[in-house]
Motif scaffolding. Sequence first.
Motif, PDB file in Angstrom:
ATOM      1  N   LEU A  29       4.216  29.172 -59.964  1.00  0.00           N
ATOM      2  CA  LEU A  29       2.957  29.499 -59.317  1.00  0.00           C
ATOM      3  C   LEU A  29       2.674  30.993 -59.331  1.00  0.00           C
ATOM      4  N   HIS A  30       1.419  31.330 -59.594  1.00  0.00           N
ATOM      5  CA  HIS A  30       0.876  32.681 -59.525  1.00  0.00           C
ATOM      6  C   HIS A  30       1.800  33.717 -60.178  1.00  0.00           C
ATOM      7  N   SER A  31       2.295  34.694 -59.400  1.00  0.00           N
ATOM      8  CA  SER A  31       3.087  35.773 -59.971  1.00  0.00           C
ATOM      9  C   SER A  31       4.486  35.330 -60.384  1.00  0.00           C
ATOM     10  N   GLY A  32       4.779  34.053 -60.193  1.00  0.00           N
ATOM     11  CA  GLY A  32       5.996  33.485 -60.769  1.00  0.00           C
ATOM     12  C   GLY A  32       5.978  33.526 -62.284  1.00  0.00           C
ATOM     13  N   HIS A  80       7.331  37.244 -56.514  1.00  0.00           N
ATOM     14  CA  HIS A  80       6.440  38.359 -56.846  1.00  0.00           C
ATOM     15  C   HIS A  80       7.171  39.689 -56.963  1.00  0.00           C
ATOM     16  N   ILE A  81       7.753  40.168 -55.848  1.00  0.00           N
ATOM     17  CA  ILE A  81       8.310  41.519 -55.852  1.00  0.00           C
ATOM     18  C   ILE A  81       9.833  41.542 -55.900  1.00  0.00           C
ATOM     19  N   ALA A  82      10.457  40.381 -56.011  1.00  0.00           N
ATOM     20  CA  ALA A  82      11.918  40.337 -55.984  1.00  0.00           C
ATOM     21  C   ALA A  82      12.486  39.523 -57.147  1.00  0.00           C
ATOM     22  N   HIS A  83      11.759  39.489 -58.268  1.00  0.00           N
ATOM     23  CA  HIS A  83      12.267  38.744 -59.418  1.00  0.00           C
ATOM     24  C   HIS A  83      13.670  39.200 -59.814  1.00  0.00           C
ATOM     25  N   GLN A 141      -0.541  36.313 -52.517  1.00  0.00           N
ATOM     26  CA  GLN A 141      -0.077  36.351 -51.124  1.00  0.00           C
ATOM     27  C   GLN A 141      -1.102  36.954 -50.161  1.00  0.00           C
ATOM     28  N   GLU A 142      -2.051  37.720 -50.660  1.00  0.00           N
ATOM     29  CA  GLU A 142      -3.001  38.402 -49.783  1.00  0.00           C
ATOM     30  C   GLU A 142      -4.179  37.531 -49.359  1.00  0.00           C
ATOM     31  N   TYR A 143      -4.240  36.315 -49.889  1.00  0.00           N
ATOM     32  CA  TYR A 143      -5.372  35.435 -49.601  1.00  0.00           C
ATOM     33  C   TYR A 143      -4.839  34.039 -49.249  1.00  0.00           C
ATOM     34  N   PRO A 144      -5.548  33.321 -48.375  1.00  0.00           N
ATOM     35  CA  PRO A 144      -5.038  32.021 -47.903  1.00  0.00           C
ATOM     36  C   PRO A 144      -5.275  30.888 -48.897  1.00  0.00           C
ATOM     37  N   VAL A 145      -4.952  31.121 -50.148  1.00  0.00           N
ATOM     38  CA  VAL A 145      -5.265  30.157 -51.209  1.00  0.00           C
ATOM     39  C   VAL A 145      -4.522  28.838 -51.007  1.00  0.00           C
ATOM     40  N   TYR A 146      -3.251  28.917 -50.550  1.00  0.00           N
ATOM     41  CA  TYR A 146      -2.462  27.685 -50.412  1.00  0.00           C
ATOM     42  C   TYR A 146      -2.823  26.879 -49.167  1.00  0.00           C
TER      43      TYR A 146
END
Length: 246
Positions: free
Chosen positions: A101-104, A74-77, A201-206
């Motif tokens: 996955l997601h922000s990937g 997410h923040i370290a690509h 990352q802010e929600y327990p989706v996984y």
Amino acid sequence: MSIQVTVWNENVHETTQPDIAAIYPRGIHGAIAEGLQELLGDQVQLRTATLADPEHGLSEEVLNNTDVLLWWGHIAHDQVDDAVVERIHQQVLAGMGILVLHSGHFSKIFKKLMGTTCSLAWRNEAERELVWTVAPSHPIADGIAQPLIVGEQEMYGEFFDIPAPEELVFISSFAGGEVFRSGVTYTRGRGKVFYFSPGDQEYPVYQQPEIRKVLANAVRWAAPQQAQRNVPEVSNPALGWFTQKN
């Protein structure tokens, strides 16, 4: 033979933000690996790797022994070494499966595989996401409820700048009326690629059973069929591949 799975996560949020660490105390990679172990058992052999590991935990040896790589960033690509990205790219072309996955979607490896900006619309207001299955016979959708409901999630919306998917498995809808191609597949070389968006990352989706089921299905789908992988050389055909008459 077990599927060799490597779950990669940059692991920056969890180590710098206590509120995120509270949601994912063993990291996002830990939660994903836990779900795969629960659902696949001895069908898989799991390892995890993070950005801070030497070579990001993705050495030649590790990748040579990985059938399916899961990628969350997410923040370290920008901190991912280009040499490692190239190494992953070659492995995908040779037959390794990859789940982004997601922000990937904005990772170096996904943009390299897609050849586009991979940009999208987004809004983070803890909205409900409905994940609609549009390919019910696809192996990744096996046993998935229609719709799959994510109670709180970051909104991802169109336009999503990716090539036309080879297979569109899931479409998501949100409270603001947006829709998003949230589950798409591609083939690159001999490797299978699946992008799946739910999982901020802010929600327990996984930790959600239905999401874990999608990822388990996708691991089985993406695993290469051949025990050994290699990338064909780009060269002239070998002499003798045809008989020339004088």
